[in-house]
Design a protein around this motif. Structure first.
Motif, PDB file in Angstrom:
ATOM      1  N   SER A 256       0.823  -1.204   0.000  1.00  0.00           N
ATOM      2  CA  SER A 256       0.000   0.000   0.000  1.00  0.00           C
ATOM      3  C   SER A 256       0.859   1.256   0.000  1.00  0.00           C
TER       4      SER A 256
ATOM      5  N   GLU B 167       2.142   1.858  -3.449  1.00  0.00           N
ATOM      6  CA  GLU B 167       1.087   2.358  -4.340  1.00  0.00           C
ATOM      7  C   GLU B 167       0.799   3.831  -4.082  1.00  0.00           C
TER       8      GLU B 167
ATOM      9  N   TYR C 293       3.514   5.828  -5.629  1.00  0.00           N
ATOM     10  CA  TYR C 293       3.392   5.911  -7.090  1.00  0.00           C
ATOM     11  C   TYR C 293       2.345   6.956  -7.477  1.00  0.00           C
ATOM     12  N   PHE C 294       1.242   6.987  -6.730  1.00  0.00           N
ATOM     13  CA  PHE C 294       0.200   7.970  -7.044  1.00  0.00           C
ATOM     14  C   PHE C 294       0.686   9.397  -6.787  1.00  0.00           C
TER      15      PHE C 294
ATOM     16  N   LEU D 120      -5.644   8.153  -2.425  1.00  0.00           N
ATOM     17  CA  LEU D 120      -5.773   6.811  -1.872  1.00  0.00           C
ATOM     18  C   LEU D 120      -6.017   6.886  -0.376  1.00  0.00           C
TER      19      LEU D 120
ATOM     20  N   ALA E 158      -0.149  -0.234  -9.073  1.00  0.00           N
ATOM     21  CA  ALA E 158      -0.572   1.157  -9.230  1.00  0.00           C
ATOM     22  C   ALA E 158      -0.531   1.563 -10.700  1.00  0.00           C
TER      23      ALA E 158
END
Length: 390
Positions: free
Chosen positions: A46, A49, A52-53, A69, A321
């Motif tokens: 998590s 991810e 990455y966002f 997220l 992601a």
């Protein structure tokens, strides 16, 4: 005529009802993840991810919308997962769920998620139940190869390399573990009954699996297939080594992570472990000049400096992601839940993700909820995994 106009106006308003969690500047996605509990090693998925966002958002987001997220801890406990997912959908009003992690947690929430018609994109499990039941649960979409397929690959390898072996199986007593056993039965066929000399399970709440390893060793097996998660894989490796037992040790892709499992057990004790993989290993020199790997390392340096390239959860989270971004881009400006689902179930066979191993195809359709079709076997040499010849 006035009444008719009012009715038409009401219908148009309903048709244009905005998707929860979607505004002109943001798309809100929810996730349950084990930041604590027996599978806490997966919590960093998590984190990867989210990192990455951050990069995607710095680049302008998706069609001008930033990805937000909201990840909440479920401790890898199915009752807690239900609480978390209800909160995400009903209180946080997320547009979709993404990468809800774990087989048992996903099994617990999928009825509710599908009743609510909220897409659960790339749920974090390879259990075959999420593929075989896609008609009954169309809003729950996995990504990684199925555990049953992986079990079939191990059976094929055993038949090729050790056709006269005695096989012992240790599995986690849930749908994850049982899927691997089913795959081994598929692959060994009629030989399962004669080759497999002992099958034992453990619970994720067990403090140790030493007694199971002792019993498996006493069966006379010279192949040990271990369908587990990292904490228990490390326990098994240590106990096998401490007993001076030297079977061909096959560990499923969930449990065979270099970090934390093999590192925790000891790299010297882990030498020879065989597993399956579908992502490039960031520590393998053969990928040093690979463009996709260079992008991954640049992302790590800027957005995830805390990451460890030897821990594959970072490459996995990065790739998942990326796969969600592919879906959101494909959905375009129509971010209704139905259209996001449509985008996720219509990935063309030209879909590429840079860290996926060469030769592994990616595609989906409304009747094929198996985005990733295959894997590669690899063996640990005491320092890193090396792909075995196909």
């Amino acid at each position: 005529m006035v009444l008719g106009a009012l009715v038409l106006g009401a219908e148009a308003a309903l048709a244009q009802k905005p998707t929860p969690g979607v505004t002109g500047t943001e798309i809100k996605i929810g996730q349950s993840a084990p930041f604590s509990g027996p599978a806490s090693a997966y919590g960093q998925i998590s984190t990867a991810e989210a990192d990455y966002f951050k990069m995607i958002n710095d680049q302008g987001g998706i069609n001008g919308r930033k990805i937000r997220l909201i990840a909440q801890d479920d401790g890898y406990s199915p009752p807690k997962t239900i609480e978390v997912v209800r909160r995400l959908i009903e209180e946080e009003q997320v547009a979709i769920l993404f990468q809800t992690i774990g087989t048992a947690p996903n099994a617990a929430i999928r009825r509710y998620v599908n009743q609510k018609k909220v897409p659960d994109i790339w749920l974090g499990s390879g259990a075959s139940m999420f593929v075989s039941d896609s008609k009954a649960y169309p809003w729950s979409i996995p990504f990684q190869p199925s555990y049953r397929l992986e079990g079939q690959m191990y059976a094929k390898y055993i038949l090729e390399k050790k056709p006269d072996s005695k096989v012992a199986i240790l599995y986690q007593n849930d749908d994850l573990g049982r899927d691997y056993v089913a795959g081994l039965k598929d692959g060994l066929g009629g030989k399962f009954a004669t080759m497999v000399v002992k099958v034992l399970s453990y619970e994720v709440t067990d403090p140790t699996i030493d007694s199971q390893i002792v019993e498996l060793q006493s069966s006379g097996a010279n192949v040990l297939v271990d369908a587990s998660t990292p904490k228990f894989a490390a326990m098994a490796i240590r106990k096998v080594a401490d007993m001076d037992w030297h079977p061909l040790h096959i560990i499923d892709s969930n449990g065979a992570l270099v970090k934390p499992a093999l590192e925790s057990a000891g790299f010297d004790k882990s030498a020879g472990v065989v597993t399956a993989a579908y992502l490039k290993d960031p520590t393998d020199p053969q990928w040093a000049d690979d463009p996709g790997m260079k992008d991954f390392q640049a992302w790590r340096a800027k957005y995830a400096p805390e990451s460890d390239p030897a821990n594959p959860v970072w490459a996995y989270g990065y790739t998942m992601a990326q796969a969600l971004v592919v879906v959101l881009k494909q959905a375009g400006n129509d971010l209704s839940r139905a259209n996001i689902l449509k985008a996720a179930t219509h990935l063309p066979d030209t879909t590429k993700l840079p860290l996926v191993l060469p030769g592994i195809a990616i595609s989906t359709s409304p009747t094929d909820y198996r985005p990733m079709k295959s894997m590669r076997l690899a063996q640990f040499d005491g320092k890193r995994y090396h792909l075995l010849p196909e």
